[in-house]
Design an enzyme around this catalytic site. Structure first.
Site, short mmCIF file in Angstrom:
data_model
loop_
_atom_site.label_atom_id
_atom_site.label_comp_id
_atom_site.label_asym_id
_atom_site.label_seq_id
_atom_site.Cartn_x
_atom_site.Cartn_y
_atom_site.Cartn_z
N LYS A 290 0.82 -1.23 0.00
CA LYS A 290 0.00 0.00 0.00
C LYS A 290 0.85 1.28 0.00
O LYS A 290 2.06 1.24 0.26
CB LYS A 290 -0.92 -0.03 1.22
N TYR B 80 -12.66 -2.14 -3.71
CA TYR B 80 -13.14 -2.19 -2.31
C TYR B 80 -14.68 -2.07 -2.21
O TYR B 80 -15.19 -1.73 -1.15
CB TYR B 80 -12.47 -1.09 -1.50
N PHE C 84 -15.54 3.77 6.82
CA PHE C 84 -14.17 4.09 6.41
C PHE C 84 -13.95 4.04 4.90
O PHE C 84 -12.83 4.28 4.43
CB PHE C 84 -13.16 3.17 7.13
N THR D 267 -5.36 -7.16 10.68
CA THR D 267 -5.66 -5.90 9.97
C THR D 267 -5.21 -4.70 10.77
O THR D 267 -4.60 -3.77 10.24
CB THR D 267 -7.19 -5.81 9.70
N ARG E 265 2.53 -6.31 9.32
CA ARG E 265 1.77 -5.19 9.90
C ARG E 265 2.32 -4.77 11.26
O ARG E 265 2.33 -3.59 11.59
CB ARG E 265 0.29 -5.52 9.94
N ASN F 124 -2.05 0.24 6.67
CA ASN F 124 -1.55 -1.01 7.26
C ASN F 124 -0.66 -1.80 6.30
O ASN F 124 -0.52 -3.01 6.40
CB ASN F 124 -2.71 -1.85 7.83
N HIS G 144 -2.32 -5.41 1.64
CA HIS G 144 -3.62 -6.08 1.50
C HIS G 144 -3.35 -7.50 1.04
O HIS G 144 -2.44 -7.72 0.24
CB HIS G 144 -4.50 -5.37 0.46
N GLU H 237 -9.62 -10.97 -7.55
CA GLU H 237 -8.70 -9.83 -7.37
C GLU H 237 -7.52 -9.92 -8.34
O GLU H 237 -7.10 -8.90 -8.90
CB GLU H 237 -8.22 -9.77 -5.92
P1 CMP Z 1 -7.60 -4.45 3.54
O1 CMP Z 1 -7.15 -5.86 3.72
O2 CMP Z 1 -6.97 -3.72 2.41
O3 CMP Z 1 -9.19 -4.42 3.35
C1 CMP Z 1 -9.95 -3.27 3.68
C2 CMP Z 1 -9.15 -2.21 4.35
O4 CMP Z 1 -9.87 -1.21 5.01
C3 CMP Z 1 -8.30 -2.84 5.45
O5 CMP Z 1 -7.28 -3.63 4.88
C4 CMP Z 1 -7.87 -1.60 6.22
O6 CMP Z 1 -6.66 -1.08 5.75
C5 CMP Z 1 -8.98 -0.59 5.93
N1 CMP Z 1 -9.68 -0.15 7.12
C6 CMP Z 1 -9.73 1.11 7.57
N2 CMP Z 1 -10.47 1.18 8.68
C7 CMP Z 1 -10.88 -0.07 8.97
C8 CMP Z 1 -11.68 -0.63 10.00
N3 CMP Z 1 -12.20 0.10 10.99
N4 CMP Z 1 -11.90 -1.96 9.97
C9 CMP Z 1 -11.40 -2.74 8.97
N5 CMP Z 1 -10.64 -2.24 7.96
C10 CMP Z 1 -10.38 -0.93 7.96
#
Ligand code: CMP
Length: 139
Positions: A10, A50, A58, A92, A103, A113, A116, A127
């Site tokens: 990311k 997404y 978010f 996450t 992470r 983070n 992905h 994907e």
């Molecule tokens: P990712 O695996 O890319 O999938 C969705 C992304 O939303 C997740 O990683 C996080 O980086 C982001 N995100 C931001 N806020 C939240 C949250 N409160 N809960 C879960 N994912 C979040």
């Protein structure tokens, strides 16, 4: 079984020049990078990627973040690659991630983070196809 999973390094990680350190984690854990490219995601690409999170509070911030700088999209291959990659990434929220995970070591926040990874084999296929042509994946 040998699987392929989809991964994104990311913008928070590309900004801090962490692509190589993150790739080393994948390779040390036995995953092979069988496709990889650095791209600037468009707003439309991020919104569609997404889409499953569209109703979440978010979502807007997530789309802005994912288009805030370059990302590296990848296909990782190996035994149980989907689950294996999730172990390597860690939780996450970096606050909940185990020691030694990407992470825990690199993420700045739950949003920034660093990586992905697909959450299922079914989503991995969707994907991968969203970002790569079959000819770009060389196992
Ligand atoms: P990712 O695996 O890319 O999938 C969705 C992304 O939303 C997740 O990683 C996080 O980086 C982001 N995100 C931001 N806020 C939240 C949250 N409160 N809960 C879960 N994912 C979040």
């Amino acid at each position: 079984a040998v699987e392929q999973t989809f991964s994104i390094i990311k913008p928070d990680a590309t900004r801090r020049n962490l692509t190589g350190k993150i790739n080393a984690k994948f390779e040390e854990a036995g995953l092979r990078i069988v496709a990889q490219k650095r791209i600037q995601m468009t707003k439309q690409q991020a919104e569609k990627f997404y889409e499953v999170h569209a109703a979440r509070p978010f979502y807007g911030d997530l789309v802005s973040f994912m288009t805030s700088g370059p990302v590296v999209v990848q296909v990782l291959e190996g035994e149980n690659a989907v689950a294996r990659n999730r172990e390597i990434m860690g939780a996450t929220n970096p606050a909940n991630a185990d020691a030694g995970t990407i992470r825990k070591e690199f993420a700045e926040s739950i949003e920034a983070n660093s990586v992905h990874g697909s959450d299922s084999l079914e989503n991995a296929k969707i994907e991968i196809a969203y970002f790569f042509a079959g000819t770009e994946i060389v196992g």
